[in-house]
Design a protein around this motif. Structure first.
Motif, PDB file in Angstrom:
ATOM      1  N   ASN A 162      64.013  24.294 -27.382  1.00 26.22           N
ATOM      2  CA  ASN A 162      62.693  24.348 -28.008  1.00 26.22           C
ATOM      3  C   ASN A 162      62.548  25.709 -28.685  1.00 26.22           C
ATOM      4  O   ASN A 162      63.539  26.282 -29.115  1.00 26.22           O
ATOM      5  N   ALA A 163      61.350  26.202 -28.782  1.00 25.60           N
ATOM      6  CA  ALA A 163      61.135  27.475 -29.471  1.00 25.60           C
ATOM      7  C   ALA A 163      61.848  28.611 -28.732  1.00 25.60           C
ATOM      8  O   ALA A 163      61.754  28.731 -27.510  1.00 25.60           O
ATOM      9  N   TYR A 164      62.570  29.433 -29.512  1.00 25.34           N
ATOM     10  CA  TYR A 164      63.274  30.562 -28.915  1.00 25.34           C
ATOM     11  C   TYR A 164      62.335  31.745 -28.706  1.00 25.34           C
ATOM     12  O   TYR A 164      61.503  32.061 -29.563  1.00 25.34           O
ATOM     13  N   THR A 165      62.487  32.416 -27.565  1.00 29.20           N
ATOM     14  CA  THR A 165      61.706  33.616 -27.280  1.00 29.20           C
ATOM     15  C   THR A 165      62.465  34.844 -27.759  1.00 29.20           C
ATOM     16  O   THR A 165      63.623  34.766 -28.183  1.00 29.20           O
ATOM     17  N   GLU A 166      61.831  35.990 -27.648  1.00 26.91           N
ATOM     18  CA  GLU A 166      62.486  37.243 -28.014  1.00 26.91           C
ATOM     19  C   GLU A 166      63.732  37.471 -27.159  1.00 26.91           C
ATOM     20  O   GLU A 166      64.762  37.962 -27.645  1.00 26.91           O
ATOM     21  N   LEU A 167      63.640  37.118 -25.888  1.00 27.01           N
ATOM     22  CA  LEU A 167      64.781  37.260 -24.983  1.00 27.01           C
ATOM     23  C   LEU A 167      65.951  36.389 -25.448  1.00 27.01           C
ATOM     24  O   LEU A 167      67.108  36.820 -25.455  1.00 27.01           O
ATOM     25  N   ASP A 168      65.620  35.156 -25.860  1.00 21.96           N
ATOM     26  CA  ASP A 168      66.664  34.257 -26.363  1.00 21.96           C
ATOM     27  C   ASP A 168      67.308  34.831 -27.619  1.00 21.96           C
ATOM     28  O   ASP A 168      68.537  34.808 -27.778  1.00 21.96           O
ATOM     29  N   ARG A 169      66.461  35.326 -28.514  1.00 19.15           N
ATOM     30  CA  ARG A 169      66.967  35.809 -29.797  1.00 19.15           C
ATOM     31  C   ARG A 169      67.864  37.040 -29.631  1.00 19.15           C
ATOM     32  O   ARG A 169      68.789  37.262 -30.419  1.00 19.15           O
ATOM     33  N   GLU A 170      67.595  37.829 -28.601  1.00 22.97           N
ATOM     34  CA  GLU A 170      68.467  38.983 -28.328  1.00 22.97           C
ATOM     35  C   GLU A 170      69.898  38.509 -28.050  1.00 22.97           C
ATOM     36  O   GLU A 170      70.877  39.059 -28.560  1.00 22.97           O
ATOM     37  N   LEU A 171      69.998  37.453 -27.249  1.00 18.03           N
ATOM     38  CA  LEU A 171      71.300  36.902 -26.896  1.00 18.03           C
ATOM     39  C   LEU A 171      71.936  36.200 -28.102  1.00 18.03           C
ATOM     40  O   LEU A 171      73.149  36.287 -28.327  1.00 18.03           O
ATOM     41  N   ILE A 172      71.117  35.499 -28.882  1.00 20.31           N
ATOM     42  CA  ILE A 172      71.616  34.818 -30.083  1.00 20.31           C
ATOM     43  C   ILE A 172      72.190  35.829 -31.075  1.00 20.31           C
ATOM     44  O   ILE A 172      73.270  35.633 -31.643  1.00 20.31           O
ATOM     45  N   THR A 173      71.487  36.940 -31.271  1.00 13.97           N
ATOM     46  CA  THR A 173      71.954  37.994 -32.186  1.00 13.97           C
ATOM     47  C   THR A 173      73.282  38.577 -31.707  1.00 13.97           C
ATOM     48  O   THR A 173      74.186  38.848 -32.512  1.00 13.97           O
ATOM     49  N   LEU A 174      73.379  38.778 -30.403  1.00 11.36           N
ATOM     50  CA  LEU A 174      74.622  39.302 -29.838  1.00 11.36           C
ATOM     51  C   LEU A 174      75.788  38.352 -30.138  1.00 11.36           C
ATOM     52  O   LEU A 174      76.859  38.777 -30.575  1.00 11.36           O
ATOM     53  N   CYS A 175      75.578  37.068 -29.920  1.00  8.91           N
ATOM     54  CA  CYS A 175      76.634  36.080 -30.170  1.00  8.91           C
ATOM     55  C   CYS A 175      77.050  36.067 -31.644  1.00  8.91           C
ATOM     56  O   CYS A 175      78.250  36.093 -31.963  1.00  8.91           O
ATOM     57  N   GLU A 176      76.077  36.026 -32.524  1.00 12.47           N
ATOM     58  CA  GLU A 176      76.381  35.915 -33.953  1.00 12.47           C
ATOM     59  C   GLU A 176      77.036  37.172 -34.518  1.00 12.47           C
ATOM     60  O   GLU A 176      77.726  37.111 -35.537  1.00 12.47           O
ATOM     61  N   GLY A 177      76.866  38.312 -33.845  1.00  8.59           N
ATOM     62  CA  GLY A 177      77.441  39.560 -34.350  1.00  8.59           C
ATOM     63  C   GLY A 177      78.771  39.940 -33.732  1.00  8.59           C
ATOM     64  O   GLY A 177      79.404  40.916 -34.166  1.00  8.59           O
ATOM     65  N   THR A 178      79.223  39.170 -32.754  1.00  5.63           N
ATOM     66  CA  THR A 178      80.416  39.592 -32.016  1.00  5.63           C
ATOM     67  C   THR A 178      81.707  39.357 -32.786  1.00  5.63           C
ATOM     68  O   THR A 178      82.650  40.152 -32.686  1.00  5.63           O
TER      69      THR A 178
END
Length: 643
Positions: A377-393
């Protein structure tokens, strides 16, 4: 669109008959790089092989009572099996006894002769058989090989020489124009200061004192110097000077020669000079990595500190060994291996971090969503932190691989794993389930499953078997590229996951250390060779006649001051009195030796031992425990000839 090419090589290996963890170090690193480059869109050619010619091979074969070819065939079988166990994905395995390779080496010598880059002369100098290396007097360290520290022999034979000195200025200019050619930087400085600046000498490139090698077509009593034979494998494997040279046209020059620091000289001075003489492009980079040490000493069968990678792989799995070599060893520097470090790293990273993340996530999806990946469902700030980490690795890992730093690459990948584990503790899915917050729980589970997919994809080049198992648990096919890492959210909703068995089981370190010590002890007993009497060169009766043996009577005997082993004798030898020093003090007292009759080597050159002059040598027999002086069966006057 034409794919970018990438040609990577390990040095081709020769071993005395067993391959240890140190041999695996370079090959596993190159395999990880090759696998990564393939997934990153490159057309990769990864070459390894075996160096099967040379004097030391011939000597080993003779000692084993087999032909050199039978001996190297056995080594070939061993190393191919080892690479299979460790999952090495080479594109070609070359043997220097392959017919096409030998024929091309002969053509290379012919070209060098035709261009005037080689000439016949007389070689006299120091040769290290184990390293197959020629050394000048000034290069020796304490009279021994500067690379391995072993004895060298003075060799004199007719040889062909390569005009290495001719290429000194060109090499310096090439280094200046290509500052990244030799890495790390310390290796470049070593080559310039230790070899280039003192002045390059022409190189002996053929041998006549043995015949296990590539015979030169224009002078068949000569065989190619084993290092020229070995180095040319990098181009013969690609079809250079052969009917089908498609691979050579496509992949040469090599992008990376990965070598141990002890053979950087051959790859950065001799090899480039040979290529210059052949008017061929030079490789783009030579990386001289450090050694894998065992107790601060280089792994070596002769030192009894080898670690059997097949034993370790069978016990813990090949990926455990691969991971340790890639993660633990600081690349470019020497690294230490010990069993405790292997076990501790396995528990910390593979069991606690990766294994727990996969186990907990698949278990919760199974428990809370009937084993199917739920829709987020809707991503929170906590989720987006992890998403950003994955996409930048991926970009970080790509930079790490370009810098040839596998430890940094794995550190960056495991940041996803470690952050995801922390995310579980922060979101507390069990509490969300208890509270009935299914929407938030679904998002958390999806984020975790997608993090695992990112991590497993990036781990595929490094621990491929484990990564494949993770994809099975996620219910998806293992990817062949990184295309699905561009954006988070590629894992399909409804995919069926399976918890199954643990990826890794926790190791009892104390128990495993004891068992590994026991295994090492058993292996040492099995591999300990039966003691043989040392072989000596046969001599003629004329040689023996040069040795003057005389009976001698001990007039007096005393210990040499400040020595536990030496006795100084006064000996009656006919009408003459001699002073002789002998190292038998641990076996005989001075009092016992007085009035005894001994046999003396009477024409030995005088020498000073611990500052005491000695004029001859007392003959003794010895075994592991005893030293016994030789004496006539019956009384006989002193000074009599022993024959």
């Amino acid at each position: 669109m034409t794919k970018k090419t990438y040609y990577i090589t390990t040095p081709i290996y020769y071993s005395s008959g067993s391959f240890h963890l140190g041999h695996c170090y370079t090959t596993v690193i190159c395999d990880a790089i090759a696998r990564f480059k393939r997934m990153d869109g490159f057309d990769v050619f990864y070459l390894t092989g075996t160096d099967e010619h040379g004097q030391k091979v011939q000597q080993k074969a003779e000692a084993a009572g087999v032909t050199p070819k039978a001996y190297v065939d056995r080594l070939y079988d061993q190393i191919v099996e080892l690479w299979k166990v460790l999952g090495i994905s080479y594109d070609k395995f070359i043997r220097t006894t392959d017919n096409y390779h030998e024929a091309t080496v002969q053509k290379v010598y012919e070209k060098l002769l035709a261009s005037g880059d080689i000439y016949k002369s007389q070689y006299e100098g120091w040769y290290c058989t184990p390293c197959e290396s020629f050394w000048t007097e000034s290069q020796l360290v304490d009279g021994k090989c500067p690379d391995c520290g072993r004895e060298v022999k003075l060799q004199k034979e007719e040889s062909y020489f390569f005009r290495l000195s001719k290429y000194q200025d060109r090499l310096i200019k090439f280094y200046e124009q290509n500052p990244e050619f030799i890495s790390p930087k310390s290796r470049m400085n070593e080559m310039i200061n230790n070899f280039i600046k003192p002045g390059l000498k022409d190189l002996c490139i053929s041998r006549t004192t043995f015949d296990w090698g590539v015979k030169l077509t224009f002078d068949e009593k000569h065989v190619a110097y084993v290092w020229i034979d070995a180095l040319t494998n990098y181009i013969t494997a690609l079809g250079y000077l052969q009917d089908d040279h498609t691979l050579y046209d496509k992949f040469w020059p090599a992008d990376l020669h990965m070598v141990g620091k002890e053979i950087v000289r051959f790859h950065t001075i001799i090899w480039p000079a040979i290529l210059m003489a052949l008017d061929l492009p030079l490789p783009k980079k030579v990386y001289g990595h450090g050694w894998l040490l065992f107790g601060n000493d280089k792994m070596s069968k002769s030192k009894g500190n080898v670690v059997d990678p097949i034993v370790l792989s069978n016990r813990y799995g090949a990926d455990v060994i691969r991971y340790f070599l890639l993660r633990e060893i600081p690349f470019g520097s020497d690294g230490n291996y010990n069993n405790e470090a292997l076990l501790t790293r396995t528990n910390a990273d593979l069991v606690n971090d990766l294994g727990n993340l996969v186990s907990r996530t698949t278990a919760m999806i199974t428990q809370y969503f009937d084993g199917k990946v739920p829709a987020p469902n809707a991503y929170t700030e906590l989720d987006r932190e992890l998403i950003t980490l994955c996409e930048g690795t991926l970009d970080k890992v790509r930079a790490d691989i370009d810098n040839l730093s596998a430890p940094d690459a794995l550190t960056d990948i495991f940041k996803i794993v470690q952050r995801a584990n922390k995310y579980i503790d922060e979101t507390m899915p069990w509490t969300l389930n208890k509270e009935g917050n299914k929407e938030r729980l679904a998002t958390v589970m999806y984020v975790l499953a997608e993090c695992i997919r990112f991590a497993a994809t990036l781990l595929t080049p490094f621990i491929p078997t484990t990564a494949a198992t993770i994809f099975e648990k996620l219910g998806i096919k293992a990817p062949t590229n990184f295309n699905n890492l561009k954006k988070f959210g590629q894992l399909k909703v409804g995919t069926k996951v399976t918890k199954g068995a643990n990826l890794f089981n926790r190791l009892d370190v104390a128990k495993e250390l004891k068992e590994l010590d026991a295994i090492a002890e058993q292996e040492a007993k099995k591999s300990k060779p039966a003691k043989e009497e040392p072989k000596s060169e046969q001599i003629s009766i004329e040689d023996f006649a040069k040795v003057q043996l005389r009976t001698a009577k001990v007039l007096s005997c005393e210990k040499v001051e400040k020595s536990d082993k030496l006795l100084v004798f006064k000996l009656q030898v006919g009408d003459e009195v001699r002073q002789v020093v002998s190292g038998i003090a641990e076996h005989y007292t001075p009092e016992y030796m007085v009035d005894k009759t001994v046999v003396l080597v009477a024409n030995l050159k005088p020498a000073k031992i611990r500052g005491v002059e000695s004029n001859g040598m007392i003959l003794c027999a010895a075994d592991d425990k005893h030293v016994i002086f030789v004496t006539p069966e019956k009384d006989i006057d002193s000074g009599k000839v022993v024959r």
